[in-house]
Design a protein around this motif. Structure first.
Motif, PDB file in Angstrom:
ATOM      1  N   THR A  26      42.830 109.055 -75.744  1.00  0.00           N
ATOM      2  CA  THR A  26      43.562 108.150 -74.866  1.00  0.00           C
ATOM      3  C   THR A  26      44.734 108.903 -74.273  1.00  0.00           C
ATOM      4  O   THR A  26      45.513 109.503 -75.005  1.00  0.00           O
ATOM      5  CB  THR A  26      44.092 106.937 -75.676  1.00  0.00           C
ATOM      6  OG1 THR A  26      42.978 106.194 -76.184  1.00  0.00           O
ATOM      7  CG2 THR A  26      44.984 106.042 -74.845  1.00  0.00           C
ATOM      8  N   ARG A  36      41.743 100.120 -79.853  1.00  0.00           N
ATOM      9  CA  ARG A  36      40.707 101.059 -80.299  1.00  0.00           C
ATOM     10  C   ARG A  36      39.455 100.279 -80.673  1.00  0.00           C
ATOM     11  O   ARG A  36      39.499  99.368 -81.503  1.00  0.00           O
ATOM     12  CB  ARG A  36      41.222 101.857 -81.507  1.00  0.00           C
ATOM     13  CG  ARG A  36      40.226 102.859 -82.067  1.00  0.00           C
ATOM     14  CD  ARG A  36      40.780 103.614 -83.270  1.00  0.00           C
ATOM     15  NE  ARG A  36      41.471 102.781 -84.235  1.00  0.00           N
ATOM     16  CZ  ARG A  36      40.862 102.025 -85.158  1.00  0.00           C
ATOM     17  NH1 ARG A  36      39.550 102.000 -85.247  1.00  0.00           N
ATOM     18  NH2 ARG A  36      41.569 101.299 -85.993  1.00  0.00           N
ATOM     19  N   HIS A  47      45.775 109.543 -79.428  1.00  0.00           N
ATOM     20  CA  HIS A  47      46.509 108.813 -78.389  1.00  0.00           C
ATOM     21  C   HIS A  47      47.679 109.679 -77.941  1.00  0.00           C
ATOM     22  O   HIS A  47      48.622 109.892 -78.690  1.00  0.00           O
ATOM     23  CB  HIS A  47      47.005 107.481 -78.935  1.00  0.00           C
ATOM     24  CG  HIS A  47      47.641 106.622 -77.895  1.00  0.00           C
ATOM     25  ND1 HIS A  47      47.777 105.273 -78.053  1.00  0.00           N
ATOM     26  CD2 HIS A  47      48.172 106.893 -76.676  1.00  0.00           C
ATOM     27  CE1 HIS A  47      48.369 104.761 -76.982  1.00  0.00           C
ATOM     28  NE2 HIS A  47      48.622 105.744 -76.140  1.00  0.00           N
TER      29      HIS A  47
END
Length: 170
Positions: A26, A36, A47
């Motif tokens: 991400t 998620r 992330h």
């Protein structure tokens, strides 16, 4: 064959279901919420809170070497048994840069221009974030070839949201 899939934030769950991805990257601006998918284990979700910018801008996070190192470590730790999904907000800039970087990192013998042409063929809207590509070019010792290859394919077609696509790692 290992595959990288790219999509927008809005299409994460659908793309995970369609592709069988079990690893997720991400790249979103700080504070942007992401859920998620249950099929992605927490340890297989990276992330990176980074803005889609190429120069310092107040109240934004400029992509930096630390972000790149985290991406490269995550990608290199991927066992490639199942696909990886990379997404950003629109699936156009940060995610396409990360997919290009991953493909270059995982296949150091592969020509940067061939990978860039594959990226363009897979996504007419891809406009990889040039700062992320520059950082990777330096880190991977590609001597400017990654930057040049992305410049050669040019900006992608304008859009609000890119179509999901696959980048093969052959």
């Amino acid at each position: 064959m290992p595959r990288l899939h790219v999509c927008s934030l809005a299409l994460i769950a659908e793309t995970v279901d369609k592709t069988g991805a079990r690893s997720l990257v991400t790249l979103l601006s700080p504070g942007t919420a992401v859920e998620r998918p249950i099929r992605i284990l927490p340890e297989r979700h990276l992330h990176l809170a980074v803005s889609d910018i190429v120069e310092a801008t107040p109240d934004h996070v400029l992509p930096g070497v630390t972000h790149l190192e985290e991406l490269l470590r995550f990608v290199r730790d991927w066992d490639r048994a199942e696909p990886m999904l990379i997404h950003c907000y629109a699936g156009v800039s940060r995610s396409t840069a990360a997919a290009y970087i991953a493909a270059c990192a995982l296949a150091p013998e592969r020509d940067e221009f061939a990978i860039a042409r594959s990226l363009r063929a897979a996504s007419p809207t891809a406009s990889p974030n040039s700062l992320l590509v520059t950082l990777a070019d330096d880190s991977l010792g590609r001597s400017g070839r990654m930057k040049e290859a992305i410049a050669q394919i040019g900006r992608g077609r304008e859009c609000f949201e890119g179509e999901p696509f696959t980048l093969e790692l052959n």
